[in-house]
Design an enzyme around this catalytic site. Structure first.
Site, PDB file in Angstrom:
ATOM      1  N   SER A   3       0.814  -1.215   0.000  1.00  0.00           N
ATOM      2  CA  SER A   3       0.000   0.000   0.000  1.00  0.00           C
ATOM      3  C   SER A   3       0.847   1.264   0.000  1.00  0.00           C
ATOM      4  O   SER A   3       1.996   1.276   0.449  1.00  0.00           O
ATOM      5  CB  SER A   3      -0.909   0.021   1.234  1.00  0.00           C
ATOM      6  OG  SER A   3      -1.684  -1.140   1.270  1.00  0.00           O
TER       7      SER A   3
HETATM    8  N1  SAM Z   1      -0.876  -4.241   3.784  1.00  0.00           N
HETATM    9  C1  SAM Z   1      -0.116  -4.763   2.690  1.00  0.00           C
HETATM   10  C2  SAM Z   1       1.285  -4.216   2.663  1.00  0.00           C
HETATM   11  O1  SAM Z   1       1.626  -3.342   3.444  1.00  0.00           O
HETATM   12  O2  SAM Z   1       2.058  -4.679   1.810  1.00  0.00           O
HETATM   13  C3  SAM Z   1      -0.735  -4.514   1.354  1.00  0.00           C
HETATM   14  C4  SAM Z   1      -2.014  -5.199   1.182  1.00  0.00           C
HETATM   15  S1  SAM Z   1      -2.518  -5.441  -0.449  1.00  0.00           S
HETATM   16  C5  SAM Z   1      -3.140  -3.879  -0.880  1.00  0.00           C
HETATM   17  C6  SAM Z   1      -3.923  -6.463  -0.120  1.00  0.00           C
HETATM   18  C7  SAM Z   1      -3.583  -7.851   0.252  1.00  0.00           C
HETATM   19  O3  SAM Z   1      -4.763  -8.463   0.721  1.00  0.00           O
HETATM   20  C8  SAM Z   1      -3.101  -8.701  -0.889  1.00  0.00           C
HETATM   21  O4  SAM Z   1      -1.844  -9.212  -0.599  1.00  0.00           O
HETATM   22  C9  SAM Z   1      -4.154  -9.803  -1.005  1.00  0.00           C
HETATM   23  O5  SAM Z   1      -3.604 -11.049  -1.358  1.00  0.00           O
HETATM   24  C10 SAM Z   1      -4.697  -9.828   0.394  1.00  0.00           C
HETATM   25  N2  SAM Z   1      -6.036 -10.402   0.575  1.00  0.00           N
HETATM   26  C11 SAM Z   1      -7.124 -10.242  -0.201  1.00  0.00           C
HETATM   27  N3  SAM Z   1      -8.157 -10.925   0.342  1.00  0.00           N
HETATM   28  C12 SAM Z   1      -7.707 -11.519   1.476  1.00  0.00           C
HETATM   29  C13 SAM Z   1      -8.287 -12.333   2.466  1.00  0.00           C
HETATM   30  N4  SAM Z   1      -9.566 -12.706   2.428  1.00  0.00           N
HETATM   31  N5  SAM Z   1      -7.530 -12.748   3.469  1.00  0.00           N
HETATM   32  C14 SAM Z   1      -6.232 -12.409   3.560  1.00  0.00           C
HETATM   33  N6  SAM Z   1      -5.614 -11.647   2.647  1.00  0.00           N
HETATM   34  C15 SAM Z   1      -6.353 -11.193   1.620  1.00  0.00           C
END
Ligand code: SAM
Length: 679
Positions: A68
């Protein structure tokens, strides 16, 4: 394990990020500020992206996901009001960066990631940094993490269609759940608070755009997960890629092709621009600093504006003293003594090329037909980079008209003498010692000169104006080089303010009937308020300043291209290369323009255009900016930014395929001294 060695420059960039991207945008929580200032974001991206770690954007990570944008991590942490005693759950650990940040504030963090590859990588990064209060779990985070409930705070880093019930249930009394929720193009950033009496309160904090939350209480997993395009980042202008596709289907390119006015010849294009000829200022952009078609089109338009419509100022993104040599060529004046070799500073090809030579010939021919010097067109440089030559030019002038004043000015400027050849070193020194002597001295030199205006004007008004402009440049450049070390927006804004001030001085100098054509990159002339520059980075530019000062007396015309070749370097001061321009991304205004299948067109995008089209083109999309440096290998990060085309420009000129300019390298001997006279 010992924490990894990090490049000391990262610490500098991190501090800058905290100031400019967080504090400046209103992040106040001291715990969040401290945590963001501590966690090395570069440790959470792959090696080749390290140099972009402190950019104000999301970045691609493995498994087609994103880390993000720093601001959004800080914003969510602040909204979750994290406390040092808190137990926190993050859903969507991704790279592990946000979890690491939350872990610097709270007592314990659990972060769930659905991709095993990401979970493993995040775990090893966190371990390497020695953050032992952060645990990464692989699984579906929409179900929460029942083993460790209740949580004081839950932060979800992916966008789902509704608030998952399981997450609400796992909040402790007084707990906060922060998450993006929405079914459309953007989501709403929501905070759900569980009150002590077990009721829930919901607050909304504006639009964001996240990659999808996939799972039992999120979106179904049917290749909705293709976030391979890293622009699905949170951020004020960003939209998820699925939404962008919908936007395309709705047809901005159909709308564009309906309204586009194709042209085959540049003279035809120049006639089309007549609709802006009643403005006081017409600004002509370029999407690169080395595309032949952009120069040729602007030359045709400029010649017509000068010949038919009384424009008498051509002001360009170039150094004043160097442009003064070209001005002498088109006005048939004696060549200024300095600089000996105009445009010999990097990037030389910008103003030493066959296309500019042709422009000078055309303007010289028009001037030869014009009677009365006040109507004749002049060629002027707006930029701020000519410290050494401008000092030389001021002293040269004073030595001629007032040798005693010349002696005093020489003394005042001596303060900058050690840094004339490399003014960036002056900036470094100035900040390290809190140095300010040169600031006063150069300011005084300018004041001395302006104070004698009436005496000197008797001698030669043009020469005085040019000398005063050079003194303005020395004062502006001193400040500019002092501020470049404080980071992007400050020095960018100073430079564009200087360019705008110079334009205003020129308009005043050439009298009430004066009219100006400005040539500068799209990033200078397209209204910054309609782009990421203004909306995210706090930068303004000459197009915006001109609109604010002159209103509808200004016409801003942007230029774009899809593919072909361009003259550019790989690094600052590196040799010019003819590089292949990659076909533009589909989700960019260039992609939309390409989809019209029209080889070359003008499209009015300002108030003269149909509202339906203006509205469609006000939807943010990417736009490409190639400068003197072009790095196709990291194009998305280095060269694309978000923009609202119809708010940025009054018209958009399109060439689907373009070629590099024909540069004129320096001749070591021979005609060099007279260049570009005698062409
Ligand atoms: N917070 C993270 C960072 O600092 O790098 C970035 C997050 S990224 C925008 C969103 C993440 O949510 C992705 O890696 C995706 O695989 C994960 N994601 C989506 N749905 C999910 C779920 N139900 N449970 C866990 N992770 C999930």
């Amino acid at each position: 394990m010992a924490p990894p060695q990090t490049n000391p420059r990262h610490a500098e960039h991190r501090a800058f990020m905290v100031e400019r991207h967080l504090r400046a945008r209103g992040i106040r929580d001291p715990l969040v500020i401290a945590a963001m200032g501590e966690v090395p974001r570069e440790a959470f991206v792959s090696g080749e992206l390290e140099e972009f770690a402190y950019e104000d954007s999301a970045l691609p990570i493995e498994a087609g996901q994103t880390i993000s944008q720093p601001y959004i991590v800080a914003r969510m942490a602040e909204l979750a009001t994290l406390e040092p005693t808190d137990k926190v759950l993050e859903v969507g650990a991704g790279s592990g960066f946000a979890a690491a940040v939350f872990g610097r504030i709270a007592a314990q963090v659990y972060a769930i990631e659905r991709h095993e590859e990401l979970a493993n990588l995040a775990r090893s990064r966190i371990a390497r940094l020695g953050y032992d209060n952060v645990e990464i779990i692989c699984g579906d985070g929409t179900k929460g993490f029942a083993e460790e409930e209740p949580f004081d705070a839950i932060i979800v880093s992916a966008g789902g269609p509704r608030v998952p019930e399981a997450l609400k249930r796992q909040l402790a009394p007084g707990g906060r759940l922060v998450l993006p929720v929405g079914t459309g193009r953007m989501q709403e950033l929501i905070r759900v608070t569980r009150n002590e009496d077990d009721t829930f309160e919901e607050e909304s904090f504006g639009g964001v755009a996240f990659v999808p939350l996939i799972g039992e209480e999120g979106w179904p997993d049917q290749n909705a997960d293709d976030a391979t395009e890293m622009d699905s980042q949170p951020g004020p202008l960003a939209a998820p890629i699925q939404a962008r596709r919908t936007l395309e289907k709705r047809g901005p390119s159909q709308l564009m092709s309906e309204a586009a006015e194709p042209f085959a010849e540049l003279d035809e294009l120049a006639r089309m621009v007549d609709r802006f000829a009643d403005r006081r200022i017409v600004m002509l952009g370029e999407a690169t600093h080395g595309t032949s078609e952009f120069y040729q089109a602007r030359a045709a338009i400029t010649e017509r504006l000068v010949r038919q419509h009384g424009f008498n100022i051509v002001a360009v993104e170039a150094d004043w003293p160097d442009a003064a040599v070209y001005n002498a060529v088109i006005q048939g004046l004696p060549r200024p003594r300095l600089p000996e070799r105009p445009f010999s500073r990097f990037p030389t090809w910008m103003w030493r090329n066959a296309e500019v030579e042709a422009l000078l010939k055309r303007l010289a021919a028009v001037n030869a037909e014009i009677r009365g010097p006040e109507r004749r067109c002049g060629f002027y440089g707006l930029d701020i980079y000519s410290l050494a030559t401008s000092i030389g030019a001021v002293l040269d002038y004073l030595d001629r008209v007032d040798p005693e004043a010349g002696r005093i000015a020489r003394e005042r400027y001596s303060c900058l003498a050690p840094w004339r050849a490399e003014p960036a070193r002056y900036g470094r020194m100035a900040i390290s010692r809190g140095y300010e002597a040169c600031e006063r001295a150069v300011g005084q030199a300018l004041q001395d000169l302006l104070a004698k205006r009436l005496d000197y004007l008797h001698d030669d008004g043009e020469a005085f104006f040019s000398a005063a402009q050079n003194a303005h440049i020395v004062a502006g450049a001193e400040e500019y080089y002092r501020t470049i070390y404080y980071g992007g927006a400050l020095s960018w804004n100073l430079r564009d303010q200087h360019m705008f001030d110079t334009l205003e001085r020129l308009l005043e100098h050439r009298g009430p009937g004066s009219k100006a054509v400005v040539w500068a990159h799209n990033s200078h002339i397209g209204d910054a308020r309609a782009t990421e520059m203004g909306q995210v980075r706090g930068e303004h530019n000459i197009g915006q300043l001109a609109r604010q000062r002159f209103g509808d007396q200004v016409g801003l015309i942007g230029f774009g291209t899809d593919r072909g070749t361009v003259a550019a370097a790989s690094d600052w001061d590196a040799p010019m290369e003819v590089k292949r321009v990659r076909a533009a991304r589909d989700d960019s205004f260039e992609g939309v323009s390409r989809a019209t299948d029209i080889a070359a067109f003008l499209l009015e995008t300002g108030p003269g255009q149909r509202e339906e089209i203006r509205t469609a083109l006000a939807e943010p999309l990417l736009e490409r900016a190639i400068g003197v440096i072009y790095r196709p290998e990291s194009e998305r990060l280095s060269h694309y930014f978000e923009a609202e085309l119809s708010n940025q420009f009054d018209a958009w000129i399109w060439f689907a395929e373009t070629q590099a300019v024909t540069a004129r390298p320096h001749a070591e001997h021979g005609p060099e001294e007279t260049y570009p006279f005698g062409l």
